[in-house]
Design an enzyme around this catalytic site. Structure first.
Site, PDB file in Angstrom:
ATOM      1  N   LYS A  25      32.307  42.729  35.840  1.00 56.17           N
ATOM      2  CA  LYS A  25      33.369  42.251  34.947  1.00 56.17           C
ATOM      3  C   LYS A  25      34.553  41.701  35.744  1.00 56.17           C
ATOM      4  O   LYS A  25      35.084  40.635  35.429  1.00 56.17           O
ATOM      5  CB  LYS A  25      33.805  43.391  34.019  1.00 56.17           C
ATOM      6  CG  LYS A  25      32.706  43.882  33.092  1.00 56.17           C
ATOM      7  CD  LYS A  25      33.206  44.901  32.093  1.00 56.17           C
ATOM      8  CE  LYS A  25      33.668  46.193  32.753  1.00 56.17           C
ATOM      9  NZ  LYS A  25      32.558  46.909  33.434  1.00 56.17           N
ATOM     10  N   THR A  26      34.979  42.419  36.774  1.00 56.78           N
ATOM     11  CA  THR A  26      36.093  41.949  37.592  1.00 56.78           C
ATOM     12  C   THR A  26      35.718  40.668  38.324  1.00 56.78           C
ATOM     13  O   THR A  26      36.528  39.733  38.426  1.00 56.78           O
ATOM     14  CB  THR A  26      36.511  43.032  38.602  1.00 56.78           C
ATOM     15  OG1 THR A  26      36.906  44.216  37.889  1.00 56.78           O
ATOM     16  CG2 THR A  26      37.674  42.563  39.451  1.00 56.78           C
ATOM     17  N   ASP A  34      42.081  45.261  33.289  1.00 55.34           N
ATOM     18  CA  ASP A  34      40.905  46.120  33.403  1.00 55.34           C
ATOM     19  C   ASP A  34      41.127  47.383  32.566  1.00 55.34           C
ATOM     20  O   ASP A  34      42.262  47.842  32.406  1.00 55.34           O
ATOM     21  CB  ASP A  34      40.684  46.485  34.867  1.00 55.34           C
ATOM     22  CG  ASP A  34      39.279  47.029  35.120  1.00 55.34           C
ATOM     23  OD1 ASP A  34      38.420  46.900  34.230  1.00 55.34           O
ATOM     24  OD2 ASP A  34      39.039  47.571  36.213  1.00 55.34           O
ATOM     25  N   ARG A  79      26.894  47.171  42.021  1.00 54.20           N
ATOM     26  CA  ARG A  79      27.786  47.919  42.916  1.00 54.20           C
ATOM     27  C   ARG A  79      27.014  49.011  43.645  1.00 54.20           C
ATOM     28  O   ARG A  79      27.197  49.224  44.854  1.00 54.20           O
ATOM     29  CB  ARG A  79      28.949  48.528  42.126  1.00 54.20           C
ATOM     30  CG  ARG A  79      29.851  49.423  42.982  1.00 54.20           C
ATOM     31  CD  ARG A  79      31.048  49.926  42.193  1.00 54.20           C
ATOM     32  NE  ARG A  79      31.995  48.845  41.952  1.00 54.20           N
ATOM     33  CZ  ARG A  79      32.750  48.754  40.862  1.00 54.20           C
ATOM     34  NH1 ARG A  79      32.642  49.657  39.908  1.00 54.20           N
ATOM     35  NH2 ARG A  79      33.599  47.753  40.731  1.00 54.20           N
ATOM     36  N   THR A 132      34.931  49.495  29.549  1.00 49.12           N
ATOM     37  CA  THR A 132      33.664  50.230  29.611  1.00 49.12           C
ATOM     38  C   THR A 132      33.407  50.964  28.299  1.00 49.12           C
ATOM     39  O   THR A 132      32.339  51.541  28.119  1.00 49.12           O
ATOM     40  CB  THR A 132      33.689  51.256  30.762  1.00 49.12           C
ATOM     41  OG1 THR A 132      34.837  52.121  30.599  1.00 49.12           O
ATOM     42  CG2 THR A 132      33.800  50.555  32.107  1.00 49.12           C
TER      43      THR A 132
END
Length: 349
Positions: free
Chosen positions: A68-69, A113, A221, A162
Site C-alpha cells: 500500500k505504501t 497510513d 515484505r 488494514t
C-alpha cells in the site's frame, strides 16, 4: 514463553523501512502483483493527467506488507507530484491535520497510513477538505468562538488501512477509487524475489526463489525479509548461491516451515491438538496454554492459520481442522472439521 515474530511478521521491524526503500519499484509498470488494482489505477492516473487535474482520492485496504505504501509513492511519482506522508495515530487533533492541509501545494499527494486510527475531530475536518478543498478553523472558545473558512490547494488523498471495516461510512464514501490488496500467489512472490535478489546482488536460481516464496505467507515484505536471512546463511555456509536445498536449510534453521508457519503458529496448533483434542477451546484458554496474551494469539497467529484452513473459529471456540492434524503428522478424528463426516462449523465466534 515468548516467541520471536520478526521473520514472519507482516509489520516492518526496526530499520526495515530504510531497507525496503531500496527495493521499492518506482513506477506502476515495475510493480509486481495486484494486476487488477494496477490496471484500474493506471486508468485513474492517466485520465487525471490528460485532464490536468488531481485524480480522485484513493483508498487502499489490505493486510500489512502487501504494497500500500509503495503504491502511494508510485501514485505521486506517476503524477509528477510531491508526496506528503503521515499516519492516522499522528493526527490526534484537528489542528494537526489543519497544519498539514494548509501547507499542501496544488496537486500534492497526501498519504495517510492506518487512516482508520485518526482521531474523530481530525476525521471530521478531513470530510470538508476532501470534498470542497476547504477547512474551517475555529478561533476562540465557547459562545465567542468563530469559524474561519480556509481554502486549501486541490490535492489527492491516498489512505491506507488494514481494517477497512473500522472506517466510518462518510469517510469511506468520499474516496473516488477504492482498491483491495490481495495476498500474493507463490509465482508472484517468486518474481518479487528475483527482482530483489538482482538489486541485492544475490545469486538466486528459480528453485531457490520458489522455496522462499512458498514460505512467505503471501506477503512481499516477508518474502524480502526471508531472502535477506537466507542470503546471510548462503554467504556463510553455501558460497553465496541460494539453491532450493540452501533456502530450505536456512528457513528450517530459522524455524519457518514449508507452509510458512513459525514457532507460535505451531505452538497454537500443538496445544489445540494435543492438549485439547482439537477443540473447541476458548481463546483465553488457548492463549494461556501457549504462554501468550489472548490478543497476540487472535491478532498475530489466528489470521494466517484460518487463511490456511488449519483453524476454525466457531460459536463454541477455536477448532483444529483435519488439515491441521495432518500438518502435525497426527491422525484426525472422524468428526474433525474439514473431514467428510464433520458438520459445518465455520461461523465466527
Amino acid at each position: 514463553m515468548s516467541f520471536e515474530r520478526d521473520l514472519v511478521s507482516p509489520e516492518p521491524e526496526g530499520d526495515e523501512r530504510a531497507i525496503e526503500a531500496a527495493l521499492r519499484p518506482r513506477r506502476l509498470d515495475e510493480f509486481i502483483g495486484q494486476g487488477r488494482v494496477r490496471e484500474q489505477l493506471s486508468l485513474v492516473l492517466e485520465s487525471a493527467l490528460r485532464r490536468n487535474r488531481p485524480p480522485d482520492h484513493v483508498l487502499m485496504s489490505g493486510g500489512p506488507g502487501l504494497g500500500k505504501t509503495t503504491l502511494a509513492m508510485i501514485i505521486a511519482s506517476e503524477l509528477g507530484a510531491p508526496l506528503r506522508m503521515t499516519s492516522g495515530p499522528a493526527l490526534e487533533r484537528a489542528g494537526d491535520l489543519a497544519a498539514i492541509l494548509s501547507t499542501l501545494t496544488e496537486g500534492e499527494v497526501l498519504f495517510i497510513d492506518e487512516i482508520h486510527r485518526m482521531a474523530r475531530p481530525a476525521e471530521e475536518m478531513l470530510y470538508l477538505a476532501m470534498e470542497d478543498f476547504r477547512v474551517d478553523i475555529v478561533v476562540g472558545k465557547g459562545p465567542g468562538a468563530t469559524s474561519i473558512p480556509l481554502d486549501i490547494a486541490p490535492f489527492t488523498l491516498v489512505g491506507a488501512t488494514t481494517r477497512a471495516g473500522l472506517l466510518p461510512a462518510p469517510l469511506r464514501d468520499r474516496f473516488g477509487f477504492t482498491a483491495h490488496m490481495d495476498f500474493y500467489e507463490v509465482a508472484e512472490l517468486e518474481r518479487v524475489l528475483r527482482r530483489s535478489a538482482k538489486l541485492l546482488s544475490v545469486e538466486l536460481p528459480d528453485e531457490g526463489a520458489y522455496e522462499i516464496a512458498r514460505r512467505s505467507r503471501g506477503t512481499p515484505r516477508i518474502a524480502n525479509r526471508l531472502l535477506r536471512r537466507v542470503r546471510d546463511f548462503a554467504e556463510v555456509r553455501a558460497e553465496g548461491v541460494i539453491t532450493r536445498e540452501v533456502a530450505a536449510a536456512a528457513l528450517n534453521l530459522y524455524e519457518v516451515d514449508a507452509e510458512g508457519l513459525d514457532r507460535l503458529d505451531r505452538a497454537v496448533l500443538d496445544a489445540l491438538l494435543r492438549k485439547f483434542g482439537g477443540g473447541p477451546v476458548g481463546l483465553s484458554t488457548l492463549a494461556v496454554a501457549v504462554g501468550e496474551e489472548p490478543e497476540t494469539v487472535e491478532v498475530v497467529a489466528e489470521p494466517f492459520l484460518v487463511r490456511q484452513g488449519l483453524l476454525a473459529r466457531t460459536p463454541r471456540g477455536r477448532v483444529a481442522t483435519a488439515t491441521a492434524w495432518a500438518h502435525l503428522g497426527l491422525t484426525p478424528p472422524p468428526d474433525a472439521v474439514g473431514s467428510a463426516a464433520a458438520p459445518t462449523l465455520f461461523d465466527d465466534a
